[in-house]
Scaffold this active site. Structure first.
Site, PDB file in Angstrom:
ATOM      1  N   ASN A  78      29.433   8.012 126.286  1.00  0.00           N
ATOM      2  CA  ASN A  78      30.539   8.215 125.356  1.00  0.00           C
ATOM      3  C   ASN A  78      30.102   8.808 124.016  1.00  0.00           C
ATOM      4  O   ASN A  78      30.881   8.852 123.071  1.00  0.00           O
ATOM      5  CB  ASN A  78      31.282   6.901 125.127  1.00  0.00           C
ATOM      6  CG  ASN A  78      31.618   6.209 126.431  1.00  0.00           C
ATOM      7  OD1 ASN A  78      31.018   5.191 126.758  1.00  0.00           O
ATOM      8  ND2 ASN A  78      32.523   6.776 127.206  1.00  0.00           N
ATOM      9  N   ILE A  85      31.437  10.626 118.913  1.00  0.00           N
ATOM     10  CA  ILE A  85      31.730   9.400 119.655  1.00  0.00           C
ATOM     11  C   ILE A  85      33.113   9.492 120.282  1.00  0.00           C
ATOM     12  O   ILE A  85      34.085   9.824 119.603  1.00  0.00           O
ATOM     13  CB  ILE A  85      31.680   8.186 118.702  1.00  0.00           C
ATOM     14  CG1 ILE A  85      30.331   8.133 117.978  1.00  0.00           C
ATOM     15  CG2 ILE A  85      31.957   6.887 119.456  1.00  0.00           C
ATOM     16  CD1 ILE A  85      30.336   7.266 116.735  1.00  0.00           C
ATOM     17  N   CYS A  86      33.185   9.182 121.571  1.00  0.00           N
ATOM     18  CA  CYS A  86      34.477   9.124 122.256  1.00  0.00           C
ATOM     19  C   CYS A  86      34.960   7.677 122.185  1.00  0.00           C
ATOM     20  O   CYS A  86      34.478   6.816 122.914  1.00  0.00           O
ATOM     21  CB  CYS A  86      34.318   9.565 123.711  1.00  0.00           C
ATOM     22  SG  CYS A  86      35.873   9.530 124.612  1.00  0.00           S
ATOM     23  N   LEU A  87      35.863   7.429 121.259  1.00  0.00           N
ATOM     24  CA  LEU A  87      36.383   6.082 121.052  1.00  0.00           C
ATOM     25  C   LEU A  87      37.836   6.230 120.638  1.00  0.00           C
ATOM     26  O   LEU A  87      38.136   6.932 119.667  1.00  0.00           O
ATOM     27  CB  LEU A  87      35.559   5.375 119.964  1.00  0.00           C
ATOM     28  CG  LEU A  87      35.834   3.906 119.716  1.00  0.00           C
ATOM     29  CD1 LEU A  87      35.548   3.061 120.958  1.00  0.00           C
ATOM     30  CD2 LEU A  87      35.000   3.398 118.550  1.00  0.00           C
TER      31      LEU A  87
END
Length: 149
Positions: A78, A85-87
């Protein structure tokens, strides 16, 4: 230019009562820019690592999410090679009710529970799905190589 009260309050709390394993220090010359260190969570491939991040509060914070990225190289499905950041809470699930502290705790939790089903680094996610044990070993070795003090 004076900072909004909310940013001052959040900064004071971060400094006075830091979350376990997380330190966030504002730059003296730009109080919207923070140097962040997140300790790799126990029982994760990142355990023992100290990960440097940068966090920036845009002009329209808290209506817009902070901008956060990893400066330390990390092998995580992620988090891409640029440290992005993939959040969800940094994107479409952001709410002004959230705080800097919440964001940093969520990133720390992401280190404990990588999600290869919602990747940013597709190659890492593919590795995680095909051979999780080997991907975790790679994450550990990267942690030792890039995040050890």
């Amino acid at each position: 230019m004076a900072l909004p009260k909310r940013i001052l309050k959040e900064t004071e709390r971060l400094l006075a009562d830091p979350a376990p394993g997380i330190s966030a220090t504002p730059h003296e010359d730009n109080l919207r820019y923070f140097d962040v260190i997140i300790a790799g969570p126990n029982q994760s491939p990142f355990e023992g690592g100290m990960f440097r991040l940068e966090l920036f509060l845009p002009e329209d914070y808290p209506m817009a999410a902070p901008k956060v990225r990893f400066l330390t190289k990390i092998y995580h499905p992620n988090i891409d090679k640029l440290g992005r950041i993939c959040l969800d809470i940094l994107k479409d699930k952001w709410s002004p009710a959230l705080q800097i502290r919440t964001v940093l705790l969520s990133i720390q939790a992401l280190l404990s529970a990588p999600n290869p089903e919602d990747p940013l680094a597709n190659d890492v996610a593919q590795h995680w799905k095909e051979d999780e044990k080997e991907a975790i070993n790679t994450a550990r070795s990267w942690t030792i190589q890039y995040a050890s003090q």
